[in-house]
Write a protein that holds these residues in place. Structure first.
Motif, short mmCIF file in Angstrom:
data_model
loop_
_atom_site.label_atom_id
_atom_site.label_comp_id
_atom_site.label_asym_id
_atom_site.label_seq_id
_atom_site.Cartn_x
_atom_site.Cartn_y
_atom_site.Cartn_z
N LEU A 177 10.41 -5.37 -12.44
CA LEU A 177 11.34 -4.61 -13.28
C LEU A 177 10.68 -3.31 -13.74
O LEU A 177 11.30 -2.24 -13.70
CB LEU A 177 11.74 -5.45 -14.49
CG LEU A 177 12.71 -4.77 -15.45
CD1 LEU A 177 14.10 -4.67 -14.83
CD2 LEU A 177 12.79 -5.51 -16.77
N GLY A 178 9.41 -3.42 -14.14
CA GLY A 178 8.68 -2.23 -14.57
C GLY A 178 8.57 -1.20 -13.47
O GLY A 178 8.84 -0.01 -13.68
N LEU A 179 8.23 -1.64 -12.26
CA LEU A 179 8.11 -0.70 -11.14
C LEU A 179 9.47 -0.11 -10.77
O LEU A 179 9.59 1.07 -10.46
CB LEU A 179 7.51 -1.43 -9.93
CG LEU A 179 6.01 -1.69 -10.02
CD1 LEU A 179 5.56 -2.60 -8.90
CD2 LEU A 179 5.25 -0.38 -9.96
N GLY A 180 10.50 -0.97 -10.82
CA GLY A 180 11.86 -0.48 -10.52
C GLY A 180 12.29 0.60 -11.49
O GLY A 180 12.86 1.62 -11.11
N PRO A 203 0.82 -1.23 0.00
CA PRO A 203 0.00 0.00 0.00
C PRO A 203 0.85 1.27 0.00
O PRO A 203 0.45 2.27 -0.59
CB PRO A 203 -0.82 -0.11 1.29
CG PRO A 203 -0.24 -1.22 2.07
CD PRO A 203 0.51 -2.11 1.14
N PHE A 204 2.03 1.19 0.65
CA PHE A 204 2.86 2.40 0.70
C PHE A 204 3.29 2.85 -0.70
O PHE A 204 3.33 4.04 -1.02
CB PHE A 204 4.10 2.14 1.57
CG PHE A 204 4.98 3.35 1.72
CD1 PHE A 204 4.56 4.43 2.48
CD2 PHE A 204 6.20 3.43 1.08
CE1 PHE A 204 5.35 5.56 2.60
CE2 PHE A 204 7.00 4.55 1.20
CZ PHE A 204 6.58 5.61 1.96
N LEU A 205 3.58 1.85 -1.54
CA LEU A 205 3.99 2.18 -2.92
C LEU A 205 2.85 2.87 -3.66
O LEU A 205 3.05 3.91 -4.32
CB LEU A 205 4.40 0.90 -3.65
CG LEU A 205 4.74 1.10 -5.13
CD1 LEU A 205 6.02 1.87 -5.29
CD2 LEU A 205 4.82 -0.22 -5.85
N VAL A 206 1.65 2.32 -3.52
CA VAL A 206 0.50 2.90 -4.21
C VAL A 206 0.25 4.32 -3.70
O VAL A 206 0.02 5.25 -4.48
CB VAL A 206 -0.74 2.01 -4.00
CG1 VAL A 206 -1.96 2.63 -4.68
CG2 VAL A 206 -0.49 0.62 -4.53
N PRO A 226 9.39 -1.65 -4.12
CA PRO A 226 9.81 -2.85 -4.86
C PRO A 226 11.13 -2.62 -5.60
O PRO A 226 11.18 -2.63 -6.83
CB PRO A 226 8.65 -3.08 -5.83
CG PRO A 226 8.10 -1.74 -6.06
CD PRO A 226 8.31 -0.93 -4.83
N LEU A 227 12.17 -2.35 -4.85
CA LEU A 227 13.47 -2.09 -5.47
C LEU A 227 14.35 -3.32 -5.31
O LEU A 227 14.25 -4.05 -4.34
CB LEU A 227 14.15 -0.89 -4.78
CG LEU A 227 13.46 0.45 -4.93
CD1 LEU A 227 14.10 1.47 -4.02
CD2 LEU A 227 13.54 0.92 -6.36
#
Lengths: 70, 763
Positions: free
Chosen positions: B533-536, A17-20, B427-428
């Motif tokens: 990978l996309g989010l990174g 949730p933190f990412l969103v 998400p790294l």
């Protein structure tokens, strides 16, 4: 009772949730600054880049408190 | 390599099929991709995308260009490979020391990539160290990863080179000759325009000049000059004749750059020459014009064959019908000209002489290349042969604009590291640090590009590659089907982004394709890997966007204002150095002073070019109702002032007439200090100058100096004694006047810029 934080599932991808919240906050801050630029209100700030950071932080707190609980 | 080259040459000569570049390069890249993957899979190597990346990046227009870039990639990887062992050996137990070492190395490489002609080598060396040490999946596997990376990179480069040499090979020599011909044609047109203008410039027809046409010619020449050094380096690798005559080629490129610069300076003189009948005072002008044109025409005629591997030797007439002397014995003292007209004439005559020398040298160099004989520059280092080295010249090491870029690169690197360590929800992965370092280093080469512009191409490329990976790849059976997919997609992306300006799009597309596909003998399909990978990637672009504004701003408005201020500070400092001979002799002894002088001279030469790039990026909101035109005019006047200050500094080093110094020293000193103060104030407030008042003051100063000169001529018997020394003094006066005239021009342009709008704080 406050809602329990849970992961976001897009298809089978689970997002924290933190990412969103961060992504939404960045988008909202960018939108706000565009608006401030357009209305020429940004000239009242001494150092706009810091204001951008502050807006992002405020949006994270706001969205994380009221919309997507962290 | 020679065997390879001769094989390539043979194939090239026997080919019967003609094919356009737009089809040839994608075809070669696609085949090289298939070959690299085929060999890698046959050898059961993992991480095959490294070979694919090498093919994607090194697939350029000709064998030499690809080989040149491939060599830089391989050498950069090898340097990082050696350092990876050292760093892991020394710092693997201390996380922060380890990261600081990586950070310092990437900062060093990033700086070097901005100053070196082989920037790609430094970028690869920079990001390869984090890639090999933290992107390898843990220290236990590091040795294997390092060896694998070296193997894969070599495989990719060799695959493309082999394909490029065997299938539709094109040598860089032809491209070099073609681009040089374009440049010489542009310079010929420019010289015709400028010399014709000089012949006809008078107060009445000065307005009939064609600045638009001249602007186009100058842009053409500058663009061609920028591309030639890299092309020459590539042609030296794949065209034996170019390698044999490389010294003459380098001398020719040096002469062309000097010729462009001198023509530009000559063009700047037209205002000061408006009241002079140049044909009357420089009787050799028309002959020089014809001789320069004939020499450049001869060069254009010789050039097209010079890039061929085995051209038919042209019949070269040795020697040159020299132009008539440009009134070298011009009697500056007794002619009916005013002192400042003589000054403008002296400056112009020196520049015409230089054009004469440069075109003679250029023609000799090109003839030497044509006949593979020893050219005039062979065995001699580059430099202005006739100009004595100034005691003030010293190399400059650090430049502020580049240091700023390092701050951005380091901020991005540390932001990625700290987010990875301390925000577990992000998400790294360790590879994000590598991507952040690599992207930030590449972005430093074009600091005016906004990172946000990368988002759309990256997202499209990832979705496209992800779709192929998840939906198409599982249905493929055997290498033939995989090879077909690899070829088709590589061909399509290369074909779509075929223009040199689209190189970034091509690299992003191919890089995403090979990384997301993750081809392996034990193939797996993982949506989560693709999604991470996309989010990174998205977060990396987000980091870059953030560091574009914090801690240092890279907004076009901020950079434009800062660069203008820095230019004026440097110009003011430089004018302060033009003191008496005794003061200058003392200054020349101090190393610190010489270093500062070199630093400021470099700044005033570079800033107008940087400013031209930044000012083009100004938004409509920033320039206000005036539009971009006043800012562009302002950049042009700064460029002209830079040339005048260079003239001033160069002329000041020459010996001067003691009699003229006695007569004018005080007035010139006063003039210099006034101009210096104006420049210093403009650094703080560029719009403060009033053009009308400045013009009146300048006219008053010119009258005062005219009066002093006339009095000295009447009273001082030594005044007319030393013609050469007097001419140097006249040139100095001409440079002072030129600078003041350009300052008036700047004041006019600055008056039209909406400074308050430009300075307005903005996000």
């Amino acid at each position: 009772m406050p809602p329990i934080p849970s992961e976001f599932a897009i298809g089978e991808v689970y997002l924290p949730p933190f990412l969103v919240v961060t992504l939404l906050a960045m988008a909202a801050a960018t939108l706000s600054t565009h608006l401030l630029n357009r209305l020429r209100l940004s000239r009242f700030f001494f150092y706009p880049p810091l204001v951008l950071l502050a807006l992002t932080a405020l949006y994270i707190v706001g969205i994380g408190t009221w919309i997507i609980p962290l | 390599m020679l065997k390879t080259l001769s094989l390539g040459t043979a194939v090239e000569h026997t080919r019967a099929i003609r094919i356009s570049d737009r089809t040839r390069v994608p075809l070669q890249t696609g085949l090289a991709m298939v070959l690299a993957y085929g060999v890698g899979l046959a050898m059961d190597w993992h991480n095959l995308h490294w070979a694919g990346l090498a093919v994607a990046v090194c697939g350029l227009g000709s064998v030499g260009e690809s080989l040149h870039k491939g060599m830089q990639r391989v050498l950069g990887t090898l340097v990082a490979l050696f350092l990876a062992f050292v760093v892991l050996n020394q710092f693997i137990q201390d996380r922060w020391l380890f990261l600081i070492t990586l950070s310092l190395w990437t900062a060093f490489c990033s700086y070097m990539s901005m100053v070196s002609a082989r920037s790609y080598f430094w970028i690869v060396a920079g990001f390869s160290l984090p890639l090999l040490t933290i992107g390898g999946g843990g220290p236990v596997q590091t040795f294997d990863v390092i060896v694998l990376r070296a193997q894969q990179t070599l495989l990719g480069v060799l695959s493309f080179t082999l394909v490029a040499v065997l299938i539709f090979p094109v040598n860089s020599g032809r491209t070099l000759a073609g681009r040089t011909t374009e440049l010489v044609s542009a310079l010929r047109d420019l010289s015709r325009e400028v010399l014709s203008m000089l012949s006809r410039v008078t107060a009445t027809n000065a307005s009939a000049l064609e600045p638009v046409r001249l602007g186009e010619l100058r842009t053409r020449a500058t663009q061609a000059l920028g591309a030639l050094p890299a092309l020459l380096a590539a042609a030296e690798l794949d065209t034996y004749r170019v390698w044999e005559s490389r010294l003459a080629w380098r001398a020719a490129l040096h002469d062309l750059a000097q010729l462009n610069r001198t023509l530009e300076r000559l063009h700047q003189n037209q205002k000061e020459l408006s009241a002079i009948d140049l044909r009357g005072h420089l009787p050799g002008l028309d002959t020089l014009h014809a001789a320069v044109d004939a020499r450049l025409q001869r060069v254009i005629a010789l050039l097209p064959d010079l890039g061929d591997p085995e051209p038919a030797l042209p019949s070269v007439r040795v020697g040159d019908a020299a132009a008539a002397k440009i009134n070298l014995d011009l009697d500056l003292q007794t002619s009916d000209l005013s002192s400042f007209d003589r000054a403008a004439l002296a400056l112009t005559r020196q520049q015409l002489d230089q054009i004469n020398r440069l075109t003679v040298g250029l023609r000799a160099d090109i003839e030497a290349i044509a006949t593979l004989s020893k050219g005039p520059a062979d065995g001699d280092e580059q430099g202005d042969g006739n100009r004595p080295a100034s005691p003030f010249n010293i190399a400059v090491l650090l430049e502020p604009e580049r240091l700023r870029s390092i701050v951005r690169q380091q901020s991005t690197f540390w932001l990625a590291v700290l987010c990875l360590f301390y925000i577990p929800d992000m998400p790294l992965s360790d590879i994000t640090i590598v991507i952040a370092a690599s992207l930030a280093m590449s972005l430093n080469l074009v600091p005016q590009v906004r990172p946000q512009t990368l988002i759309a191409p990256v997202v499209v490329a990832l979705l496209f590659a992800g779709g192929l990976h998840l939906l198409v790849m599982p249905h493929l059976e055997g290498f033939a089907a995989l090879a077909t997919l690899l070829f088709a997609v590589t061909f399509f992306i290369s074909w779509l982004f075929h223009e040199p300006a689209q190189a970034a799009g091509k690299s992003i597309g191919l890089a995403c394709f090979v990384v997301v596909m993750a081809v392996d003998n034990q193939q797996t399909y993982s949506f989560i890997t693709f999604a991470n990978l996309g989010l990174g990637m998205a977060l990396t672009v987000g980091f870059l966007t953030l560091t574009t504004y914090v801690p240092l701003s890279f907004r076009a408005e901020d950079r434009s204002i800062a660069l203008i201020a820095r230019w004026f500070r440097s110009a003011s400092w430089l004018l302060g150095t033009l003191g008496t001979d005794a003061e200058r002799a003392e200054q020349a002894q101090a190393l610190g002073f010489r270093a500062r002088l070199g630093y400021h001279r470099r700044l005033i030469a570079q800033i107008p070019q940087q400013l031209a790039t930044w000012s083009r990026m100004l938004s409509a909101v920033a320039v206000g109702s005036a539009g971009p035109a006043p800012m562009q005019m302002l950049v042009t006047t700064l460029q002209a002032m830079s040339m005048r200050i260079e003239d001033l500094l160069d002329t000041r080093d020459a010996p001067h007439s003691p009699a003229m110094a006695r007569a004018l020293a005080e007035a010139v000193r006063e003039w210099r200090l006034v101009v210096r103060d104006m420049l210093a104030r403009s650094a703080v407030e560029p719009g403060h100058l009033d053009a009308a008042e400045l013009r009146a003051r300048l006219d008053g100063k010119l009258l005062q100096i005219e009066g002093l000169m006339e009095r000295a001529m009447d009273e001082d018997r030594d005044f007319l004694a030393h013609l050469t020394l007097n001419e140097n003094s006249y040139r100095l006066l001409g440079a002072y006047r030129g600078l003041s005239e350009r300052l008036v021009g700047f004041a006019q342009a600055a008056g039209e810029v909406d400074w308050s709008r430009l300075r307005e704080p903005r996000f």
